[in-house]
Design an enzyme around this catalytic site. Structure first.
Site, PDB file in Angstrom:
ATOM      1  N   ASN A 160     -16.882 -44.242  30.034  1.00 58.99           N
ATOM      2  CA  ASN A 160     -16.418 -42.950  30.566  1.00 58.99           C
ATOM      3  C   ASN A 160     -16.961 -41.852  29.666  1.00 58.99           C
ATOM      4  O   ASN A 160     -16.794 -41.917  28.449  1.00 58.99           O
ATOM      5  CB  ASN A 160     -14.888 -42.873  30.581  1.00 58.99           C
ATOM      6  N   GLU A 161     -17.620 -40.901  30.244  1.00 58.67           N
ATOM      7  CA  GLU A 161     -18.130 -39.746  29.487  1.00 58.67           C
ATOM      8  C   GLU A 161     -18.674 -40.161  28.122  1.00 58.67           C
ATOM      9  O   GLU A 161     -18.135 -39.786  27.074  1.00 58.67           O
ATOM     10  CB  GLU A 161     -17.047 -38.683  29.342  1.00 58.67           C
ATOM     11  N   GLU A 317     -15.500 -35.908  38.457  1.00 57.46           N
ATOM     12  CA  GLU A 317     -14.255 -35.282  38.004  1.00 57.46           C
ATOM     13  C   GLU A 317     -14.383 -33.777  38.103  1.00 57.46           C
ATOM     14  O   GLU A 317     -15.425 -33.207  37.772  1.00 57.46           O
ATOM     15  CB  GLU A 317     -13.979 -35.601  36.526  1.00 57.46           C
ATOM     16  N   HIS A 368      -2.647 -31.003  32.107  1.00 56.19           N
ATOM     17  CA  HIS A 368      -3.869 -30.932  32.917  1.00 56.19           C
ATOM     18  C   HIS A 368      -3.444 -31.089  34.367  1.00 56.19           C
ATOM     19  O   HIS A 368      -2.686 -32.000  34.701  1.00 56.19           O
ATOM     20  CB  HIS A 368      -4.789 -32.079  32.502  1.00 56.19           C
TER      21      HIS A 368
HETATM   22  C1  GLA Z   1     -12.802 -35.841  30.920  1.00 51.52           C
HETATM   23  C2  GLA Z   1     -12.341 -37.276  30.916  1.00 51.52           C
HETATM   24  C3  GLA Z   1     -11.016 -37.480  31.591  1.00 51.52           C
HETATM   25  C4  GLA Z   1     -10.069 -36.365  31.247  1.00 51.52           C
HETATM   26  C5  GLA Z   1     -10.680 -35.050  31.630  1.00 51.52           C
HETATM   27  C6  GLA Z   1      -9.786 -33.870  31.393  1.00 51.52           C
HETATM   28  O1  GLA Z   1     -13.573 -35.491  31.976  1.00 51.52           O
HETATM   29  O2  GLA Z   1     -13.296 -38.132  31.483  1.00 51.52           O
HETATM   30  O3  GLA Z   1     -10.508 -38.726  31.175  1.00 51.52           O
HETATM   31  O4  GLA Z   1      -9.817 -36.399  29.876  1.00 51.52           O
HETATM   32  O5  GLA Z   1     -11.823 -34.867  30.832  1.00 51.52           O
HETATM   33  O6  GLA Z   1     -10.417 -32.670  31.744  1.00 51.52           O
END
Ligand code: GLA
Length: 679
Positions: A160-161, A317, A368
């Site tokens: 993830n990211e 996202e 969030h």
């Molecule tokens: C990132 C992460 C998510 C969440 C969002 C919040 O994009 O991938 O898990 O933390 O930020 O904006």
């Protein structure tokens, strides 16, 4: 050379959503199981067709080393399959469980000044850690085997990211890995000494064993070492991704893989990574407090579209409203979330997903926004989300369509890393700000633009924009030169073509590899002080201002378009134009104020015979076109607050105004959207 992206896997999964996928991150482990039934019921109500699940589930599916508990996750997958929601299944490796760092504290990353990053947040692993990769691969093997034939599995979401919190690590394992990487790259240490210019400051290495990552040093660490460390760190992250991808390909060869980029993120070269994905996906968080946020988002969307040569991509996202991680987190005004979601689709997205489905009750992200807010379904956010879900579902024919562009803007991660190194004429040059100053006028003018690496074939474009491409390889400079020789229009901005791939100056007068095509040389850099501006007089009589940078340009064939007014460079060229071969090359030796930049881009577009998608667009209205088997779609997006009227070339129908008759004008309220097809 960047790899050419492979064609996407033609997935034959049962649940493949038709049309634009809609949904978000689903984190059911944060909730008691009673809530899950309501989750899937509400997903149906909101028009959800896809979720990405399991991103932070490692500690729960593998509570102790090698002991797995997938039973609860089976029920999650079954529930989703039961209501026809497809799953972009995460490999669950983004946040290692506490037991892993307890058992192997050596996986924890270290900063440049030797501080260890402890667990308690997330992404607390060193990208070079072989132990982390081994445990991650073991989990992925179990996961892929278990869900390979599950009807809900649509695609894989790896990690993830990558590089969000730990893009680089300076620990001993990273140091050893860096040395291996350098030895593969250079073969022998003398080649490294040459590439790093180590004769300077007595830095000569006698063996690779002496080399370290650029840890905290008394003064500027070697720039070529820093540059190689950026390349190495990107590679280390990519290896984590590829380790997992290799397992998934072996077990589920027909399931597409992706990983979500963090916008356009400096540590991760999206052009390189995209070639290793079946579909590009990206996370974009507009700042509702920033009036101009659609330009930065638009740039990310165009990078995402271009990274796999125009293939539709996924908005993996976005926030339904506010985020929690800026200092002040404004909500999205009514209609803006819809507008910005449509902007992604207008720029090529085939998926609109959010972080996250249900707003967390505890933990760092409880403020969030989410699709289902703390306040439940009788809320503005849930209503806006559900309306958008229904609206997107009503136009499935858009999916798969593509856009074309006659303009390319060049972005290169290697140059970005090098441009922002320390010990430069000015450290106030920010690559993204500079790129956006070139991108925004194109967006405002309604001119579609691809974003390409410098080694991409340029032959399909009429115009190429090169913002501040500090590091430029000879062969890429030759490609730009050949583009103009063959009739292309090229715009290059200051401090481009200055160094080679090792951050060594191209000798022979700046910018040596571009001198011929630009018809000039730069004798001296003259960066401006903070808040200092200079006058720029255009030969057409207009006078404007510029800031940040100036330089002493000596024309060698180029004609002067504008010159500096008062000051030490008074009367010397600020903007030039060179007729070269069949084409023309412009050079901008300063940062023009936005209006003058727009006028210059308009001028280059005119000469290149490049026009907007729709002529006569009102201010703040963005227009794009997508075309495919389902038809030709013209998207109009009003980023302004006021109602506007847009004249159309002929009668068109707005697919979003159900039952609307064809018309040759369309009225857009503030934040309004229209998706038009020819009547
Ligand atoms: C990132 C992460 C998510 C969440 C969002 C919040 O994009 O991938 O898990 O933390 O930020 O904006």
């Amino acid at each position: 050379m960047h790899k050419t992206p492979e064609p996407p896997i033609d997935s034959r999964r049962r649940l493949r959503p038709h049309g634009i996928a809609f949904g978000g991150d689903y984190n059911p482990e944060q909730w008691p199981e009673e809530v899950w039934a309501e989750d899937v019921a509400l997903m149906k109500e909101a028009g959800v067709s896809m979720v990405t699940a399991g991103i932070f589930s490692w500690a729960k599916v593998e509570p102790r080393p090698g002991e797995y508990d997938f039973a609860w996750f089976d029920r999650v997958m079954d529930n989703l399959a039961g209501v026809g929601v497809a799953v972009c299944l995460a490999t669950m490796t983004a946040s290692p469980p506490p037991w892993l760092s307890r058992l192997h504290p050596e996986i924890l990353p270290e900063t440049a000044d030797g501080r260890r990053m402890w667990p308690g947040g997330r992404q607390h692993y060193c990208p070079s850690s072989a132990v982390y990769r081994r445990y991650a691969a073991r989990l992925v093997e179990r996961l892929a085997t278990r869900y390979a034939d599950h009807p809900a599995l649509e695609m894989w979401h790896i990690g993830n990211e990558y590089g969000c919190h730990t893009p680089q690590c300076w620990c001993d394992e990273s140091a050893a890995d860096f040395r291996r990487w350098l030895s593969d790259r250079y073969g022998d240490v003398e080649a490294l000494n040459d590439a790093w210019s180590t004769a300077f400051w007595a830095q000569h290495y006698d063996s690779f064993d002496e080399v370290l990552p650029p840890r905290l040093a008394p003064t500027f660490p070697n720039p070529a070492q820093q540059l190689d460390f950026a390349r190495f760190s990107d590679d280390a992250l990519l290896r984590c991704y590829l380790t997992e991808k290799e397992v998934l390909r072996r077990i589920t060869p027909d399931v597409p893989v992706t990983t979500n980029f963090i916008g356009v993120h400096k540590p991760v070269d999206a052009f390189r990574w995209a070639a290793e994905e079946d579909v590009v996906s990206v996370d974009v968080y507009q700042d509702p407090h920033d009036e101009d946020t659609q330009a930065a988002a638009g740039f990310i969307f165009d990078v995402s579209r271009s990274a796999r040569s125009g293939q539709p991509w996924m908005l993996m996202e976005q926030a339904p409203s506010a985020v929690n991680w800026r200092e002040r987190n404004g909500p999205k005004q009514p209609g803006r979330m819809r507008l910005w979601s449509w902007q992604a689709v207008a720029q090529g997205a085939d998926a609109v997903l959010y972080f996250q489905w249900r707003q967390s009750r505890g933990g760092a992200e409880k403020y969030h926004s989410a699709m289902v807010p703390h306040g439940g379904t009788d809320t503005r956010i849930f209503r806006e989300v559900s309306e958008l879900g229904r609206e997107l579902a009503s136009v499935p024919q858009i999916a798969g369509s593509r856009s074309t562009a006659e303009v390319a803007l060049v972005l290169d991660w290697n140059s970005w890393w090098a441009l922002e190194l320390d010990s430069h004429p000015s450290t106030a040059l920010n690559q993204m700000d500079l790129v956006l100053a070139h991108y925004r006028p194109l967006l405002d003018a309604g001119i579609p633009c691809d974003v390409v690496p410098p080694d991409r074939d340029l032959s399909g474009y009429r115009m190429v924009v090169v913002p501040n491409l500090y590091l430029l390889k000879e062969r890429d400079a030759e490609r730009l030169t050949g583009f103009v020789r063959g009739g292309g229009r090229l715009l290059v901005s200051f401090f481009s073509g200055i160094v080679d791939g090792c951050d060594r100056v191209h000798l022979g007068g700046y910018p040596a590899p571009l001198r011929e095509v630009l018809g000039l040389r730069v004798e001296e850099f003259w960066p401006l002080a903070e808040a200092e501006t200079v006058e720029v007089r255009h030969l057409d009589g207009s006078v404007g201002r510029a800031d940040l940078w100036s330089e002493a340009v000596v024309p060698e064939g180029a004609a002067v378009v504008a010159e500096f007014g008062a000051g030490p460079l008074a009367g010397q060229p600020a903007v030039t134009r060179h007729s070269f071969g069949e084409g023309h090359a412009w050079y901008v030796a300063t940062r023009l104020a936005p209006q003058a930049m727009r006028a210059l881009i308009d001028d280059v577009c005119r000469t290149a015979d490049v026009g907007p998608v729709l002529p006569g667009l009102p201010e703040h209205v963005q227009a794009t076109v997508r075309e495919g088997d389902g038809g030709r779609f013209v998207f109009l997006l009003n980023h302004g607050r006021d109602e506007v009227e847009v004249g159309l070339p002929g009668p068109m129908t707005d697919l979003l105004a159900r039952g609307g008759a064809p018309a040759d004008r369309v009225t857009l309220p503030g934040a309004g959207v229209a998706v038009l097809t020819e009547a």
